[in-house]
Design an enzyme around this catalytic site. Sequence first.
Site, PDB file in Angstrom:
ATOM      1  N   PRO C 103       0.847  -1.206   0.000  1.00 51.33           N
ATOM      2  CA  PRO C 103       0.000   0.000   0.000  1.00 51.33           C
ATOM      3  C   PRO C 103       0.882   1.257   0.000  1.00 51.33           C
ATOM      4  CG  PRO C 103      -0.712  -1.558   1.702  1.00 51.33           C
ATOM      5  CD  PRO C 103       0.586  -2.066   1.159  1.00 51.33           C
ATOM      6  N   ASP C 104       0.497   2.222  -0.833  1.00 56.09           N
ATOM      7  CA  ASP C 104       1.272   3.466  -0.937  1.00 56.09           C
ATOM      8  C   ASP C 104       1.275   4.247   0.363  1.00 56.09           C
ATOM      9  OD1 ASP C 104       2.055   3.245  -3.533  1.00 56.09           O
ATOM     10  OD2 ASP C 104       0.279   4.235  -4.343  1.00 56.09           O
ATOM     11  N   ASN C 105       0.131   4.193   1.042  1.00 60.06           N
ATOM     12  CA  ASN C 105      -0.098   5.132   2.133  1.00 60.06           C
ATOM     13  C   ASN C 105       0.041   4.485   3.491  1.00 60.06           C
ATOM     14  OD1 ASN C 105      -0.788   6.969   0.109  1.00 60.06           O
ATOM     15  ND2 ASN C 105      -2.813   6.027  -0.002  1.00 60.06           N
ATOM     16  N   CYS C 106       0.958   3.542   3.575  1.00 60.01           N
ATOM     17  CA  CYS C 106       1.082   2.739   4.771  1.00 60.01           C
ATOM     18  C   CYS C 106       2.531   2.794   5.218  1.00 60.01           C
ATOM     19  CB  CYS C 106       0.724   1.307   4.394  1.00 60.01           C
ATOM     20  SG  CYS C 106      -0.144   0.411   5.632  1.00 60.01           S
ATOM     21  N   LEU C 107       2.757   3.127   6.485  1.00 58.30           N
ATOM     22  CA  LEU C 107       4.150   3.171   6.950  1.00 58.30           C
ATOM     23  C   LEU C 107       4.626   1.771   7.305  1.00 58.30           C
ATOM     24  CD1 LEU C 107       4.407   6.396   9.086  1.00 58.30           C
ATOM     25  CD2 LEU C 107       5.079   5.979   6.731  1.00 58.30           C
TER      26      LEU C 107
END
Lengths: 96, 125, 107
Positions: C103-107
């Site tokens: 996922p792009d928006n996952c740290l």
Amino acid sequence: MILHTLNALPSSAAFGDCLKLLQPGDAVVLLGDGVYAALEDTSPCDELRATGVELFILQADALLAGIDRPAEGCNSIGMDELVALTERFPRQLAWY
Amino acid sequence: MTVADADKKPLLIVMRQSPYGTSLAKAAVDVALATAAFDQLVDLLFVGDGVLQLLAGQDSQSLGKKNIGRQLASLPLYDINQVYFDAEAVSRYNLDMSSSPVTAKLLNPQEMQQLMVAYDHLLGL
Amino acid sequence: MNTLPAEAFDSEGFLRDLSQWDAEVAQQIATAENLQLTPAHWEVLNLLRAYYREFDSSPAMRPLVKYCAINLGADKGKSIYLMSLFPGSPAKIGSKIAGLPKPDNCL
């Protein structure tokens, strides 16, 4: 009110979009390719002035383009004044 | 017309690029989703060519690109529910908003001007 | 048993070529994460793959929770439920096992 930095040719979509959203109380700084909107007796210049915004032009970019006398009502500024403008306006929007 | 500080909203992203001409539209969608994923309030305004991101039936598969239209369809799942379109641009491109991947309010230029000053921050992409 | 060599995965264990994914590959990735896949896991993995088909992206946590609530019911649309299946970072680990990009928006 909004400080718009307009770095796009008068023929561009960005220029037209910006023009559409300007309102009195806003300020516009012409820079980069945006400086051509400071050519006197042109319709982009007239349209910008008709919006009632404060109009500025980044002097270095204007001189680069060969515009040593920006259209009336368009104030030449340097970097220090640009910084001062960004402090004066709570929000900014860049057009390019 | 002034908006009380207490009523201001954090961020409005002004989406104004066509979806595949540059990578900016993709970047704008990424910023929007990432901002929302971190529980920050973000609303979107599609202006000018940006409304072309809302065309239904985009097929990016043959080019191996991310499908902007389908990504925008996930906005409600990110709780991005306030979305606005430039009515003039929608009509200039004769877009059928009933088939748009996103539901939104159509605004005229005056309404867009009023909208923008209701935010603390603007980001144009 | 179809197992893929180490080169098939990136440094974080995500599948490089998503078309190589199948149920056995999923279990291989799960084993590397110390997970034994149950029907409850598969329910979420299938939903992750449906999400990817529908939205052309792997979800961050918030949309995954919401998507589960919509499709599997409110009981399963909770981060605590997803955490119990995929401890740590459900969106990231679930996407990895489901054969989706990180996922792009996952740290």
